[in-house]
Design an enzyme around this catalytic site. Structure first.
Site, mmCIF file in Angstrom:
data_model
loop_
_atom_site.group_PDB
_atom_site.id
_atom_site.type_symbol
_atom_site.label_atom_id
_atom_site.label_comp_id
_atom_site.label_asym_id
_atom_site.label_seq_id
_atom_site.Cartn_x
_atom_site.Cartn_y
_atom_site.Cartn_z
ATOM 1 N N LYS A 186 -25.710 15.798 -23.847
ATOM 2 C CA LYS A 186 -25.190 14.579 -24.431
ATOM 3 C C LYS A 186 -23.990 14.946 -25.315
ATOM 4 C CE LYS A 186 -28.720 11.861 -23.813
ATOM 5 N NZ LYS A 186 -29.524 12.600 -22.867
HETATM 6 C C1 LIG Z 1 -31.746 6.649 -23.488
HETATM 7 C C2 LIG Z 1 -32.437 7.890 -23.669
HETATM 8 N N1 LIG Z 1 -33.452 7.838 -24.486
HETATM 9 C C3 LIG Z 1 -34.002 9.120 -24.873
HETATM 10 C C4 LIG Z 1 -33.760 10.203 -24.142
HETATM 11 C C5 LIG Z 1 -34.569 11.387 -24.509
HETATM 12 O O1 LIG Z 1 -33.679 12.548 -25.267
HETATM 13 P P1 LIG Z 1 -34.148 14.032 -25.045
HETATM 14 O O2 LIG Z 1 -33.824 14.554 -23.720
HETATM 15 O O3 LIG Z 1 -33.411 14.573 -26.130
HETATM 16 O O4 LIG Z 1 -35.546 13.968 -25.510
HETATM 17 C C6 LIG Z 1 -32.685 10.035 -23.302
HETATM 18 C C7 LIG Z 1 -32.197 11.532 -22.881
HETATM 19 O O5 LIG Z 1 -31.554 11.686 -21.836
HETATM 20 C C8 LIG Z 1 -32.008 9.070 -22.868
HETATM 21 O O6 LIG Z 1 -31.058 9.041 -22.135
#
Ligand SMILES: Cc1ncc(COP(=O)(O)O)c(C=O)c1O
Length: 398
Positions: A186
């Site tokens: 990110k």
């Molecule tokens: C739109 C969206 N929501 C939730 C997540 C989940 O995040 P994490 O990987 O930090 O659990 C992501 C991760 O890529 C995402 O792109």
């Protein structure tokens, strides 16, 4: 991968401060921690940046979405409208909360729109879990109006969109609750981490307890704290939060660098016949993480993907065939394969997930190529990538 491109002394210093005290836990231990509170620091920064009244740092973007659903009161048997283009975590969070995902069509904003949501409504619809994909906001005004009109709870999965705004308001702040991810990919990373946001004190209290086994965090003696609700362990560690805090201080700078690099790449290809771009309701609010190209058709997009990779353009994503982001590849979701029974197994699916009709999603995602934008590119690198991008696209578009 912007955040990871600018790792430096700032991150190292924050992590060392935690290691020096040895307090890796985010709560308590005041006697040893020498006033060092990294999760709190991360939360303060997110509040300042987004304008949200409350922020809670948690272990991941996925758990931030779980908190956002729980604190919005979404759970067993609730139909929740979701997009077919997102990261799997969005859908998992609904299912694991006991909810019933209802897929709605998206458009060339790459997000749900009011029209698609309206078409997917049923008398049982409780909420919309809106996802701001690829670093920019959905078209919020019509969506917010529709949610008000139909009394739907709006929850925002802004996992990919910290740094994205819609006419002066940060994503994550349009609904009852919102969630950001700080995973490795990110704009700002904590390695693993996420932040839940809300403007509502009661919802914040719920998330704060939900993410820590129901603790009310009152009184300062962890062993004697009350448990107003059931929760689970979604806590972030101080080590991760230390990295996230250092990265948040760089967010504005990274956003500006990425927006400039993205503008340069776009300028290099803008005049090519047949090439379109993701529609952004507020271009000024774009966080700049991806240049989203729309090719004339699926075949052209597949060929362009090959050509771009062969030309060495970095960060080329063709989500249509990628296993994580588009519904076509999610057989386990469609089959509801899970390690333990889900509510949907007993309640029944609200749609036939194997026969969904989402024509605009199939069209737009079939034509979409997203090029990840760096923030550490020197001007000559950006220029070379722009030139490679153009040459590769010309071989397909003529
Ligand atoms: C739109 C969206 N929501 C939730 C997540 C989940 O995040 P994490 O990987 O930090 O659990 C992501 C991760 O890529 C995402 O792109």
């Amino acid at each position: 991968m912007p955040g990871t491109e600018l790792f430096g002394d700032e991150e190292r210093r924050e992590v060392m401060e935690v290691l020096e005290t040895g307090v890796l836990f985010r709560y308590g231990h005041e006697d040893r921690r020498r006033g060092r509170w990294k999760a709190r620091g991360m939360e303060e920064r997110v509040r300042e940046y987004t304008g949200a009244s409350h922020a809670l740092a948690v272990s991941s973007g996925s758990t931030a979405v779980a908190c956002a659903l729980a604190a919005a009161g979404i759970g067993h048997g609730d139909e929740v409208i979701v997009p077919p283009f997102t990261y799997l975590a969005t859908i998992e969070a609904v299912l694991l909360a006991g909810g019933l995902p209802v897929f709605a069509d998206i458009d060339d904003t790459l997000c749900l729109n009011a029209e698609g949501i309206r078409a997917a409504l049923s008398p049982n619809t409780r909420a919309v879990l809106l996802v701001h994909m690829c670093g920019a906001a959905a078209d919020m005004d019509p969506i917010v109006d529709l949610c008000r009109e139909r009394d739907l709870v709006l929850v925002e999965d802004a996992g990919q969109a910290l740094g994205a705004w819609y006419h002066g308001r940060s994503v994550g702040r349009f609904g009852a609750t919102g969630a950001f991810s700080f995973d490795f990919f990110k704009i700002t990373t904590a390695g693993e981490g996420g932040v839940f946001v809300t403007d509502d004190e009661t919802r914040f209290r719920l998330a704060d307890s939900f993410a820590d086994h129901g603790h009310d965090h009152i009184g300062g003696n962890r062993g004697m704290e009350q448990h107003p609700i059931l929760g689970f362990n979604y806590r972030i560690s101080e080590l991760h939060a230390a990295v996230g805090l250092a990265q948040l201080r760089k967010l504005d700078a990274m956003r500006e660098l990425k927006r400039a690099n993205k503008a340069a790449l776009r300028a290099a290809v803008e005049d090519l016949p047949g090439l379109g771009f993701r529609r952004m309701p507020d271009p000024e609010g774009d966080s700049g993480t991806f240049l989203n190209l729309l090719l004339p058709d699926v075949e052209a997009a597949a060929r362009a993907t090959e050509a771009l990779r062969a030309a060495g353009v970095p960060g080329v994503n063709y989500w249509f065939t990628n296993m994580y982001h588009f519904i076509n590849q999610w057989d386990h979701v469609k089959n509801l394969d899970a390690a333990a029974p889900l509510a949907i197994h007993s309640l029944g699916a609200p749609q036939d997930y194997r026969a969904l009709q989402l024509p605009r999603a199939q069209d737009v995602i079939g034509r979409l190529i997203s090029v990840g934008i760096g923030c550490s590119w020197e001007p000559d690198v950006t220029e070379r990538i722009g030139s490679d991008l153009r040459s590769a696209l010309v071989t397909v578009l003529g």
